[in-house]
Write a protein that holds these residues in place. Structure first.
Motif, PDB file in Angstrom:
ATOM      1  N   GLY A 131      12.765   8.927  -4.475  1.00 62.22           N
ATOM      2  CA  GLY A 131      12.690   7.912  -3.436  1.00 62.22           C
ATOM      3  C   GLY A 131      11.758   6.791  -3.821  1.00 62.22           C
ATOM      4  N   ARG A 132      11.611   5.853  -2.908  1.00 53.02           N
ATOM      5  CA  ARG A 132      10.735   4.711  -3.168  1.00 53.02           C
ATOM      6  C   ARG A 132       9.292   5.108  -3.469  1.00 53.02           C
ATOM      7  N   PRO A 133       8.762   6.200  -2.870  1.00 58.50           N
ATOM      8  CA  PRO A 133       7.392   6.579  -3.225  1.00 58.50           C
ATOM      9  C   PRO A 133       7.213   6.852  -4.716  1.00 58.50           C
ATOM     10  N   HIS A 134       8.240   7.381  -5.368  1.00 62.58           N
ATOM     11  CA  HIS A 134       8.129   7.620  -6.807  1.00 62.58           C
ATOM     12  C   HIS A 134       8.114   6.303  -7.582  1.00 62.58           C
ATOM     13  N   ILE A 135       8.892   5.330  -7.103  1.00 58.60           N
ATOM     14  CA  ILE A 135       8.839   4.002  -7.720  1.00 58.60           C
ATOM     15  C   ILE A 135       7.445   3.413  -7.522  1.00 58.60           C
ATOM     16  N   ALA A 136       6.897   3.598  -6.325  1.00 61.78           N
ATOM     17  CA  ALA A 136       5.546   3.115  -6.051  1.00 61.78           C
ATOM     18  C   ALA A 136       4.538   3.746  -6.997  1.00 61.78           C
ATOM     19  N   ASP A 137       4.656   5.050  -7.210  1.00 58.09           N
ATOM     20  CA  ASP A 137       3.721   5.739  -8.106  1.00 58.09           C
ATOM     21  C   ASP A 137       3.854   5.226  -9.540  1.00 58.09           C
ATOM     22  N   ALA A 138       5.083   4.894  -9.951  1.00 57.39           N
ATOM     23  CA  ALA A 138       5.279   4.346 -11.295  1.00 57.39           C
ATOM     24  C   ALA A 138       4.661   2.952 -11.403  1.00 57.39           C
ATOM     25  N   LEU A 139       4.768   2.179 -10.330  1.00 56.62           N
ATOM     26  CA  LEU A 139       4.139   0.851 -10.317  1.00 56.62           C
ATOM     27  C   LEU A 139       2.613   0.968 -10.376  1.00 56.62           C
TER      28      LEU A 139
END
Length: 282
Positions: A131-139
């Motif tokens: 989900g978007r939280p994983h994208i956030a963590d990658a950012l």
């Protein structure tokens, strides 16, 4: 008795393993905790095995990502049969769409941030609901933003140019699926306006007709006015009132047990289950 019926592990967008979550629940003085990862039951076995060591009762649950006229709705399902074919098919459709959506968002983000799908996979791990939280963590890991909050306020906002929608079932349909799987459906944070638009009462009424059992009224994303509205609506519609943390480990500021459900309501939820799945007690 302190009961928290909405938490997440790293099987979706939390930051702790199910075992770590159970230990954290014990440290927070909880007696009962539900694991309600997004669109998956993969963490149930690990959490259940930690019951004896932690002394915390485990409630098997799930949070189903739904939508009504483009508005996000989250449905908590407790005590479902995890092998129910119809529910599993719907969850897999949602999970696949979430993954495709995440990939497309990363493609849009790449030229401006340098983000790659491999970096997101490093954050999510294998066979996890991406989900978007994983994208956030990658950012965060790549130094683009400092926190999930910053990521969601900018790059991952539903209003940003990088946003991509994904398939989500109608909430009334999801409530029927939960009931058909022997579970008990409760609508999560129904009036959390800070997250975006919320559905009108007629949608909740359709969910009631489909088997909705309760409203998660006591939640940190509800204002005092929203709590009052939720209590009145629950009384009018004959719904149970729950409270919970929506804990994500370090992924959110929410603290375990910051809102709780009464033992009386909890036992009513247990009594409504027909799947043979129930709380795992020490």
């Amino acid at each position: 008795m302190r009961i928290d019926l909405h938490t997440h592990s790293n099987q979706s967008d939390g930051t702790q393993t199910p075992v770590e979550l159970m230990r954290a629940a014990a440290d927070a003085g909880l007696d009962v905790v539900a694991l309600t990862d997004h669109d998956t039951t993969r963490g149930w076995g690990q959490a259940a095995r930690a019951v004896r060591d932690t002394g915390v009762s485990f409630v098997p649950g799930i949070e189903i990502s739904c939508a009504s006229d483009g508005i996000s709705v989250h449905l908590l399902g407790y005590f479902i049969d995890p092998l129910n074919a119809a529910l599993l098919a719907e969850l897999e459709r949602t999970r696949a769409s979430r993954r495709t959506r995440a990939q497309r968002m990363v493609e849009r983000l790449g030229p401006d941030t340098g983000l790659t799908w491999a970096q997101v996979q490093e954050q999510s791990g294998e066979d996890v609901t991406v989900g978007r939280p994983h994208i956030a963590d990658a950012l965060i890991a790549s130094g683009v933003v400092a926190s999930r909050e910053e990521a969601f306020a900018s790059y991952l906002s539903s209003r940003s140019k990088y946003h991509v929608s994904h398939y989500a079932p109608d909430p009334a349909h999801a409530a029927r699926l939960v009931r058909a799987a022997g579970g008990v459906p409760v609508m999560a944070h129904p009036f959390a306006a800070a997250r975006g638009r919320t559905v009108e009462v007629d949608v909740i009424e359709r969910m009631v007709d489909a088997g909705l059992a309760g409203l998660e009224v006591h939640h940190r994303d509800h204002t005092a006015e929203a709590i009052g509205r939720g209590l009145q609506l629950a009384e009018r519609l004959g719904l149970l009132v729950t409270g919970s943390s929506d804990y994500h480990g370090t992924g959110k500021v929410n603290g375990l047990g910051e809102n709780t459900t009464s033992p009386e309501v909890f036992e009513q939820l247990v009594a409504q289950a027909t799947s043979g799945t129930g709380p795992i007690r020490p």
